[in-house]
Design a protein around this motif. Structure first.
Motif, short mmCIF file in Angstrom:
data_model
loop_
_atom_site.label_atom_id
_atom_site.label_comp_id
_atom_site.label_asym_id
_atom_site.label_seq_id
_atom_site.Cartn_x
_atom_site.Cartn_y
_atom_site.Cartn_z
N ALA A 106 29.19 5.95 -76.25
CA ALA A 106 29.57 6.02 -77.67
C ALA A 106 30.45 4.83 -78.04
O ALA A 106 30.26 4.19 -79.09
N ALA A 107 31.42 4.54 -77.17
CA ALA A 107 32.32 3.41 -77.44
C ALA A 107 31.55 2.09 -77.45
O ALA A 107 31.81 1.21 -78.29
N LEU B 246 36.00 4.86 -83.09
CA LEU B 246 36.58 4.29 -81.87
C LEU B 246 38.02 4.77 -81.68
O LEU B 246 38.44 5.12 -80.57
N ALA B 247 38.76 4.82 -82.77
CA ALA B 247 40.13 5.33 -82.70
C ALA B 247 40.13 6.80 -82.28
O ALA B 247 40.96 7.24 -81.48
N PHE B 248 39.16 7.55 -82.81
CA PHE B 248 39.05 8.97 -82.48
C PHE B 248 38.81 9.17 -80.97
O PHE B 248 39.41 10.05 -80.35
N ILE B 249 37.93 8.34 -80.39
CA ILE B 249 37.65 8.44 -78.95
C ILE B 249 38.91 8.18 -78.15
O ILE B 249 39.24 8.91 -77.21
N LYS B 250 39.64 7.14 -78.54
CA LYS B 250 40.87 6.81 -77.81
C LYS B 250 41.92 7.92 -77.96
O LYS B 250 42.60 8.30 -77.00
N PRO C 87 45.76 0.54 -83.64
CA PRO C 87 45.25 -0.67 -84.32
C PRO C 87 43.93 -0.42 -85.06
O PRO C 87 43.71 -1.00 -86.13
N TYR C 88 43.07 0.44 -84.51
CA TYR C 88 41.78 0.72 -85.18
C TYR C 88 42.00 1.51 -86.46
O TYR C 88 41.38 1.22 -87.50
N TYR C 89 42.89 2.53 -86.41
CA TYR C 89 43.18 3.28 -87.64
C TYR C 89 43.80 2.37 -88.70
O TYR C 89 43.45 2.45 -89.89
N LYS C 90 44.71 1.49 -88.30
CA LYS C 90 45.38 0.62 -89.26
C LYS C 90 44.38 -0.34 -89.92
O LYS C 90 44.43 -0.57 -91.13
N LYS C 91 43.47 -0.88 -89.10
CA LYS C 91 42.48 -1.80 -89.67
C LYS C 91 41.55 -1.07 -90.63
O LYS C 91 41.21 -1.59 -91.70
N ALA C 92 41.13 0.15 -90.25
CA ALA C 92 40.25 0.93 -91.12
C ALA C 92 40.93 1.23 -92.45
O ALA C 92 40.31 1.16 -93.52
N LEU C 93 42.24 1.53 -92.42
CA LEU C 93 42.96 1.84 -93.65
C LEU C 93 43.25 0.61 -94.50
O LEU C 93 43.39 0.72 -95.72
N ARG C 94 43.30 -0.56 -93.87
CA ARG C 94 43.44 -1.79 -94.67
C ARG C 94 42.17 -2.03 -95.49
O ARG C 94 42.22 -2.60 -96.58
#
Length: 625
Positions: free
Chosen positions: A462-463, A483-487, A499-506
């Motif tokens: 999945a990753a 990807l953030a969810f998997i981690k 970092p993945y959540y922050k980028k998605a929210l930007r």
């Protein structure tokens, strides 16, 4: 009685045997991509009780926000199936298999009326080529593509009934053709190319003038408005809109003439290549699977050459009787609907889109082999055919059949299908998302294919799929969030998820799930100030969400802001007197302040509201002591 005469007399049984040989192994398959639209957990499971819902609903509905298409006939077929046989995937696959045999039978009838001056063997040979084409696996092996099989059958019957009308002048045939036309529109809009194919085919046979042309065109127009009348009569007046994403087809967002043309030629070349050499078949293609921006790719050059060939020979043979002209008519007109010129196509390209068009390919291939290898297109029996033709035909039919049977196995279920196809199409953004999402959804299923032994293996897959997406589309918020969810959820790597959540929210700051998960990860990594700022930003619009309230209380405890927490949650308790968890949260704040009397009072309230809750009772008893 000769073999071919016997086949002609028992033709449906013969085509049914062919269908079983090619697609019998689909009976072991389950549900796959988009089957939920028509079966599986659909309301059609209620059988005939769902008829009202079928005719008053869109084909696809998603909480009223993404409603599109109206295909009640295909859903009605599943309701009848479920009424008679229950909800069993193998029954659905069996019906698809029988419908495919019916398609072969009706195609044979249409070819006989077109090629009435040619031997029986010519039409039979075309149908055999059509039957084994591996590109048809998506239509037969996928239950939701029953709409293609039904629409194809209706379209063949329309030609047959109109041919009989022009022979007999029996108006009952014309009425039957009109009813079939309406049913075809209510099944799928694959009927539209036949607005041109039908008059052209019957013109060649009957050599009629303008009046019959107009009769046929008017019939298709009236059939369309009859279907619209049914839709407006029964369909709820709900908002209809399909929400497209860039990775489905960039043409929904960038619709220039140059891009439409380059996409059309690339798609045309793709279909030609896949009919001749069906490799790397996929259930979904989408963005980045063909070079739609390039006029000089291999597919585009193939498409340009094929277009020029069809245009030249269409006019050259317009007044002549040759199979090449019919091949161009069926292929060119049918595939034009799916070249992204008239309108963008979800997925850009697709195996199922070539189903009707492949009639033209089968006609041309049969003509070439019989003319240039057998040297006699009008051979009446197999004894009069030369050895080279027999060898080429047997090898071709066997190879195509083996590819078809092998591809059916890949349609076993969603995870098998996506897993096989993503290896062949690692550059397909939608396919990578489908595969990774199927794995992530399976985590919470009680009967999931995921076990402790293979969980890490599938999570890695999945990753990998999500990273493939980000290589192509670095701002894809679905991939970033997953990807953030998997981690976060699978590997409890909260630092890695941030970092993945922050980028998605930007990219999209409105996603509640990403905001909440980021706040939770920040809390778990000790970044309590940032976590507090974010959770208090979320709270006003999600004050009824218990997870938000719980996390907010954890953060206030971590920052030792007990008094603030007590004041805030007392206000929440006043606004939501039925939320017993709030009383427990206030009690916990008092425990943190070592104020056991107030803690006991609030836990007593909680126990009174929920006297059977063992956890509350145990805490209340300890506080009493």
């Amino acid at each position: 009685m000769t073999l071919f005469r016997y086949i002609y007399e028992k033709k449906f049984l013969f085509f049914l045997c062919i269908s079983f040989l090619l697609y019998g192994n689909t009976l072991k398959n389950g549900y796959t991509i988009d089957d939920q639209f028509v079966t599986e957990n659909s309301y059609t499971n209620k059988g005939l009780k769902s008829i009202k819902k079928i005719f008053s609903s869109y084909y696809s509905e998603n909480d009223g926000k993404n409603n599109y298409e109206y295909r009640p006939i295909v859903k009605l077929s599943f309701a009848l199936e479920h009424q008679l046989f229950g909800v069993r995937p193998w029954v659905g696959h069996l019906i698809n298999l029988i419908l495919y045999a019916l398609c072969l039978f009706l195609l044979f009838k249409v070819l006989r009326l077109i090629f009435h001056n040619y031997p029986l063997l010519f039409s039979l040979y075309i149908v055999l080529i059509f039957a084994v084409l591996p590109l048809h696996t998506e239509v037969v092996a996928s239950l939701k593509n029953r709409d293609v099989l039904l629409c194809f059958s209706f379209n063949m019957l329309i030609i047959i009934q109109l041919d009989l009308f022009f022979q007999t002048k029996n108006y009952l045939r014309l009425i039957l053709a009109l009813v079939l036309c309406m049913l075809s529109y209510l099944t799928k809009y694959d009927v539209l190319p036949f607005l041109a194919i039908t008059p052209l085919v019957l013109y060649k046979k009957h050599k009629f003038k303008i009046a019959p042309f107009l009769i046929i065109i008017v019939l298709f127009i009236v059939g369309y408005y009859l279907s619209k009348t049914v839709k407006h009569q029964f369909l709820d007046k709900t908002f209809s809109e399909r929400i497209y994403k860039f990775h489905e087809n960039p043409l929904f967002f960038e619709n220039t003439l140059s891009l439409k043309l380059s996409t059309a030629f690339n798609a045309l070349g793709f279909y030609l290549k896949m009919l001749i050499l069906p490799t790397n078949m996929s259930c979904y293609y989408g963005y980045h699977t063909i070079d739609m921006y390039n006029f000089f790719s291999v597919y585009a050059i193939l498409g340009i050459v094929l277009f020029c060939f069809m245009a030249f020979y269409f006019f050259k043979y317009f007044k002549e009787e040759t199979p090449i002209w019919y091949a161009i008519i069926f292929f060119g007109i049918s595939i034009s609907m799916y070249l992204n010129i008239i309108r963008p196509v979800p997925g850009i390209i697709g195996d199922r889109f070539a189903f009707t068009a492949s009639i033209g390919f089968a006609i041309l291939l049969a003509y070439v082999l019989l003319t240039y290898i057998n040297k006699n297109i009008k051979a009446e029996n197999i004894q009069k055919m030369n050895l080279n033709f027999k060898i080429v035909s047997v090898v071709m039919l066997l190879v195509y059949s083996m590819v078809t049977i092998s591809r059916n196995i890949e349609w076993k279920d969603r995870i098998t299908l996506y897993g096989c196809d993503v290896l062949k199409m690692p550059e397909s953004v939608p396919l990578n998302l489908l595969y990774s999402n199927e794995i992530l959804v399976s985590i919470s299923k009680p009967n999931s294919f995921l076990t402790e032994q293979n969980k890490n293996e599938y999570m890695s897959k999945a990753a990998m799929s999500l990273n493939n997406v980000l290589k192509i589309d670095s701002v894809n918020t679905t991939a970033l969030n997953n990807l953030a969810f998997i981690k976060q959820k699978v590997y409890t790597d909260f630092n890695g998820a941030i970092p993945y959540y922050k980028k998605a929210l930007r990219i999209d700051s409105t996603k509640f799930e990403a905001q909440f998960n980021l706040a939770y990860c920040l809390y778990m990594t000790g970044e309590t100030k940032e976590a507090k700022d974010l959770i208090f930003k979320i709270y006003p619009t999600h004050s009824g969400n218990q997870s938000v309230l719980d996390l907010m209380s954890y953060i206030l405890v971590a920052t030792k802001e007990y008094e603030i927490g007590i004041q805030l949650f007392k206000k929440i308790a006043e606004e939501n007197p039925g939320n017993n968890s709030v009383n427990m949260i206030i009690g916990n704040f008092y425990i943190a302040l070592n104020d056991m009397n107030n803690a006991k009072n609030y836990y007593s309230i909680a126990l009174k509201n929920d006297p059977e809750n063992l956890q509350i009772r145990q805490i209340a008893d300890r506080l009493s002591k």
